[in-house]
Design a protein around this motif. Structure first.
Motif, PDB file in Angstrom:
ATOM      1  N   ARG A   1      22.146 -25.154 -18.655  1.00  0.00           N
ATOM      2  CA  ARG A   1      22.025 -24.853 -19.953  1.00  0.00           C
ATOM      3  C   ARG A   1      22.901 -25.612 -20.781  1.00  0.00           C
ATOM      4  NH1 ARG A   1      21.386 -18.398 -19.771  1.00  0.00           N
ATOM      5  NH2 ARG A   1      19.529 -18.423 -18.462  1.00  0.00           N
ATOM      6  N   PRO A   2      22.641 -25.820 -22.330  1.00  0.00           N
ATOM      7  CA  PRO A   2      21.312 -25.121 -22.733  1.00  0.00           C
ATOM      8  C   PRO A   2      19.998 -25.945 -22.237  1.00  0.00           C
ATOM      9  CG  PRO A   2      22.496 -26.336 -24.434  1.00  0.00           C
ATOM     10  CD  PRO A   2      23.278 -26.400 -23.159  1.00  0.00           C
ATOM     11  N   ARG A   3      19.134 -25.172 -22.320  1.00  0.00           N
ATOM     12  CA  ARG A   3      17.554 -25.829 -21.996  1.00  0.00           C
ATOM     13  C   ARG A   3      16.757 -26.039 -23.455  1.00  0.00           C
ATOM     14  NH1 ARG A   3      18.674 -22.900 -16.999  1.00  0.00           N
ATOM     15  NH2 ARG A   3      18.717 -24.449 -15.504  1.00  0.00           N
ATOM     16  N   ASN A   4      17.170 -25.315 -24.520  1.00  0.00           N
ATOM     17  CA  ASN A   4      16.386 -24.910 -25.594  1.00  0.00           C
ATOM     18  C   ASN A   4      16.366 -26.267 -26.239  1.00  0.00           C
ATOM     19  OD1 ASN A   4      15.526 -24.584 -28.276  1.00  0.00           O
ATOM     20  ND2 ASN A   4      16.133 -22.349 -28.146  1.00  0.00           N
ATOM     21  N   PRO A   5      15.500 -26.935 -26.629  1.00  0.00           N
ATOM     22  CA  PRO A   5      15.644 -28.296 -27.548  1.00  0.00           C
ATOM     23  C   PRO A   5      16.233 -28.079 -28.885  1.00  0.00           C
ATOM     24  CG  PRO A   5      13.133 -27.553 -27.229  1.00  0.00           C
ATOM     25  CD  PRO A   5      13.902 -26.595 -26.184  1.00  0.00           C
ATOM     26  N   ASP A   6      16.307 -26.789 -29.419  1.00  0.00           N
ATOM     27  CA  ASP A   6      16.992 -26.678 -30.658  1.00  0.00           C
ATOM     28  C   ASP A   6      18.410 -26.651 -30.536  1.00  0.00           C
ATOM     29  OD1 ASP A   6      14.638 -26.005 -31.867  1.00  0.00           O
ATOM     30  OD2 ASP A   6      15.079 -23.706 -31.807  1.00  0.00           O
ATOM     31  N   TYR A   7      18.979 -26.748 -29.367  1.00  0.00           N
ATOM     32  CA  TYR A   7      20.313 -26.874 -29.093  1.00  0.00           C
ATOM     33  C   TYR A   7      20.793 -28.447 -28.369  1.00  0.00           C
ATOM     34  CZ  TYR A   7      19.961 -22.082 -30.257  1.00  0.00           C
ATOM     35  OH  TYR A   7      19.908 -20.948 -30.877  1.00  0.00           O
ATOM     36  N   LEU A   8      19.994 -29.207 -28.197  1.00  0.00           N
ATOM     37  CA  LEU A   8      19.958 -30.299 -27.451  1.00  0.00           C
ATOM     38  C   LEU A   8      19.600 -31.580 -28.561  1.00  0.00           C
ATOM     39  CD1 LEU A   8      17.928 -29.607 -24.251  1.00  0.00           C
ATOM     40  CD2 LEU A   8      20.339 -29.607 -24.555  1.00  0.00           C
ATOM     41  N   LEU A   9      20.607 -32.555 -28.689  1.00  0.00           N
ATOM     42  CA  LEU A   9      20.428 -33.773 -29.532  1.00  0.00           C
ATOM     43  C   LEU A   9      19.696 -34.484 -29.081  1.00  0.00           C
ATOM     44  CD1 LEU A   9      24.283 -34.488 -30.146  1.00  0.00           C
ATOM     45  CD2 LEU A   9      22.703 -33.798 -31.876  1.00  0.00           C
ATOM     46  N   LYS A  10      18.795 -35.122 -29.964  1.00  0.00           N
ATOM     47  CA  LYS A  10      17.688 -36.241 -29.258  1.00  0.00           C
ATOM     48  C   LYS A  10      18.613 -37.559 -29.207  1.00  0.00           C
ATOM     49  CE  LYS A  10      13.921 -34.315 -31.938  1.00  0.00           C
ATOM     50  NZ  LYS A  10      14.327 -33.050 -31.803  1.00  0.00           N
ATOM     51  N   SER A  11      18.202 -38.379 -28.448  1.00  0.00           N
ATOM     52  CA  SER A  11      19.006 -39.757 -28.252  1.00  0.00           C
ATOM     53  C   SER A  11      19.178 -40.270 -29.596  1.00  0.00           C
ATOM     54  CB  SER A  11      17.974 -40.593 -27.462  1.00  0.00           C
ATOM     55  OG  SER A  11      18.726 -41.745 -26.906  1.00  0.00           O
ATOM     56  N   GLY A  12      20.694 -40.679 -29.650  1.00  0.00           N
ATOM     57  CA  GLY A  12      21.147 -41.398 -30.787  1.00  0.00           C
ATOM     58  C   GLY A  12      21.202 -40.267 -32.075  1.00  0.00           C
ATOM     59  N   GLU A  13      20.846 -39.257 -31.931  1.00  0.00           N
ATOM     60  CA  GLU A  13      20.836 -38.318 -33.190  1.00  0.00           C
ATOM     61  C   GLU A  13      22.180 -38.140 -33.659  1.00  0.00           C
ATOM     62  OE1 GLU A  13      19.472 -33.758 -34.567  1.00  0.00           O
ATOM     63  OE2 GLU A  13      19.197 -34.507 -32.364  1.00  0.00           O
ATOM     64  N   LEU A  14      23.400 -38.070 -32.895  1.00  0.00           N
ATOM     65  CA  LEU A  14      24.559 -37.644 -33.358  1.00  0.00           C
ATOM     66  C   LEU A  14      25.156 -39.017 -33.947  1.00  0.00           C
ATOM     67  CD1 LEU A  14      26.964 -35.915 -33.067  1.00  0.00           C
ATOM     68  CD2 LEU A  14      27.632 -36.804 -31.166  1.00  0.00           C
ATOM     69  N   LEU A  15      24.506 -40.252 -33.743  1.00  0.00           N
ATOM     70  CA  LEU A  15      25.213 -41.503 -34.503  1.00  0.00           C
ATOM     71  C   LEU A  15      24.392 -41.221 -35.790  1.00  0.00           C
ATOM     72  CD1 LEU A  15      25.348 -44.398 -32.384  1.00  0.00           C
ATOM     73  CD2 LEU A  15      27.202 -43.348 -33.507  1.00  0.00           C
ATOM     74  N   ASP A  16      23.185 -40.532 -35.889  1.00  0.00           N
ATOM     75  CA  ASP A  16      22.328 -40.809 -36.998  1.00  0.00           C
ATOM     76  C   ASP A  16      23.019 -39.578 -38.077  1.00  0.00           C
ATOM     77  OD1 ASP A  16      20.531 -42.802 -36.449  1.00  0.00           O
ATOM     78  OD2 ASP A  16      18.948 -41.343 -35.458  1.00  0.00           O
ATOM     79  N   LEU A  17      23.305 -38.809 -37.647  1.00  0.00           N
ATOM     80  CA  LEU A  17      23.903 -37.683 -38.271  1.00  0.00           C
ATOM     81  C   LEU A  17      25.309 -38.121 -39.338  1.00  0.00           C
ATOM     82  CD1 LEU A  17      23.360 -34.406 -35.940  1.00  0.00           C
ATOM     83  CD2 LEU A  17      22.223 -34.768 -38.436  1.00  0.00           C
ATOM     84  N   ILE A  18      26.186 -38.995 -38.571  1.00  0.00           N
ATOM     85  CA  ILE A  18      27.178 -39.453 -39.066  1.00  0.00           C
ATOM     86  C   ILE A  18      26.860 -40.585 -40.041  1.00  0.00           C
ATOM     87  CG2 ILE A  18      29.342 -40.495 -38.223  1.00  0.00           C
ATOM     88  CD1 ILE A  18      29.331 -38.168 -36.046  1.00  0.00           C
ATOM     89  N   LYS A  19      25.892 -41.455 -39.542  1.00  0.00           N
ATOM     90  CA  LYS A  19      25.839 -42.573 -40.334  1.00  0.00           C
ATOM     91  C   LYS A  19      25.954 -42.317 -41.969  1.00  0.00           C
ATOM     92  CE  LYS A  19      22.667 -45.353 -38.926  1.00  0.00           C
ATOM     93  NZ  LYS A  19      21.103 -45.977 -38.605  1.00  0.00           N
ATOM     94  N   GLY A  20      26.825 -43.276 -42.555  1.00  0.00           N
ATOM     95  CA  GLY A  20      26.847 -43.212 -43.852  1.00  0.00           C
ATOM     96  C   GLY A  20      27.933 -42.215 -44.341  1.00  0.00           C
ATOM     97  N   GLN A  21      28.525 -41.359 -43.504  1.00  0.00           N
ATOM     98  CA  GLN A  21      29.387 -40.244 -43.571  1.00  0.00           C
ATOM     99  C   GLN A  21      30.887 -40.532 -43.127  1.00  0.00           C
ATOM    100  OE1 GLN A  21      28.542 -37.732 -45.677  1.00  0.00           O
ATOM    101  NE2 GLN A  21      26.349 -38.546 -45.854  1.00  0.00           N
ATOM    102  N   LEU A  22      30.839 -40.885 -42.020  1.00  0.00           N
ATOM    103  CA  LEU A  22      32.207 -41.200 -41.380  1.00  0.00           C
ATOM    104  C   LEU A  22      32.173 -42.746 -40.724  1.00  0.00           C
ATOM    105  CD1 LEU A  22      32.752 -37.779 -39.748  1.00  0.00           C
ATOM    106  CD2 LEU A  22      33.605 -38.421 -41.970  1.00  0.00           C
ATOM    107  N   GLU A  23      33.267 -43.066 -40.401  1.00  0.00           N
ATOM    108  CA  GLU A  23      33.266 -44.584 -39.755  1.00  0.00           C
ATOM    109  C   GLU A  23      33.230 -44.237 -38.195  1.00  0.00           C
ATOM    110  OE1 GLU A  23      36.450 -48.068 -39.092  1.00  0.00           O
ATOM    111  OE2 GLU A  23      35.767 -47.699 -41.191  1.00  0.00           O
TER     112      GLU A  23
END
Length: 174
Positions: free
Chosen positions: A125-147
């Protein structure tokens, strides 16, 4: 970083590794803190810590931290802009909170984030895709906001096997 090694067994290795980047003695927010394992580590490391979760019943014995009960998904965000020198989030994902996390960091503040990624559904767990980042998603969320200081996407073997993404990022803008 040697003084932090004695806390490794209770805390995420990622949090232990990145915590020295937070301003010494600074204010740190432990988001969705659960039982407070990172709150304890951060207090012992000399930080002023606020722990927030929707259920804080297990935190009553925790001393040295400000404890706040809040439903971060259903209530208004309770923090001000630039309030924290560090924010720690582990094993929790609510995508709409990212902009609030960025805003709550002070200039020079450090975001330490680690949560589950696609592929984890095969390990537990978790298995629900709503609670799993897609590959590279964390970097995409931070891009342009933080270094980004450090980033990993991997299978870890700490307490249980899990597929995770981890980032340690610094707010360079005011």
């Amino acid at each position: 970083m040697v003084p932090y090694l004695r806390f490794v067994s209770a805390s995420s290795e990622w949090v232990v590794r990145c915590a020295p980047l937070i301003r010494g003695g600074g204010r740190v927010l432990d988001v969705a803190c659960g039982t407070g394992r990172h709150t304890r580590f951060l207090i012992q490391a000399g930080f002023q810590v606020e722990a927030v979760d929707r259920d804080v019943s297990t935190l009553s014995i925790l001393s040295g931290a400000v404890i706040r009960q809040a439903d971060l998904e259903g209530e208004a965000w309770p923090y001000s802009a630039g309030e924290f020198d560090g924010i720690v989030v582990t094993n929790y994902l609510h995508r709409p909170l990212f902009c609030r996390l960025f805003e709550a960091l002070a200039a020079g503040g450090v975001l330490i984030y680690e949560t589950f990624s696609e592929g984890n559904e095969w390990l537990g767990r978790p298995r629900n895709p709503d609670y799993l980042l897609k590959s590279g998603e964390l970097l995409d969320l931070i891009k342009g906001q933080l270094e980004v200081n450090a980033y990993e996407e991997l299978c870890v073997f700490e307490n249980n096997r899990a597929v995770v993404q981890r980032v340690c990022a610094i707010k360079t803008k005011k």
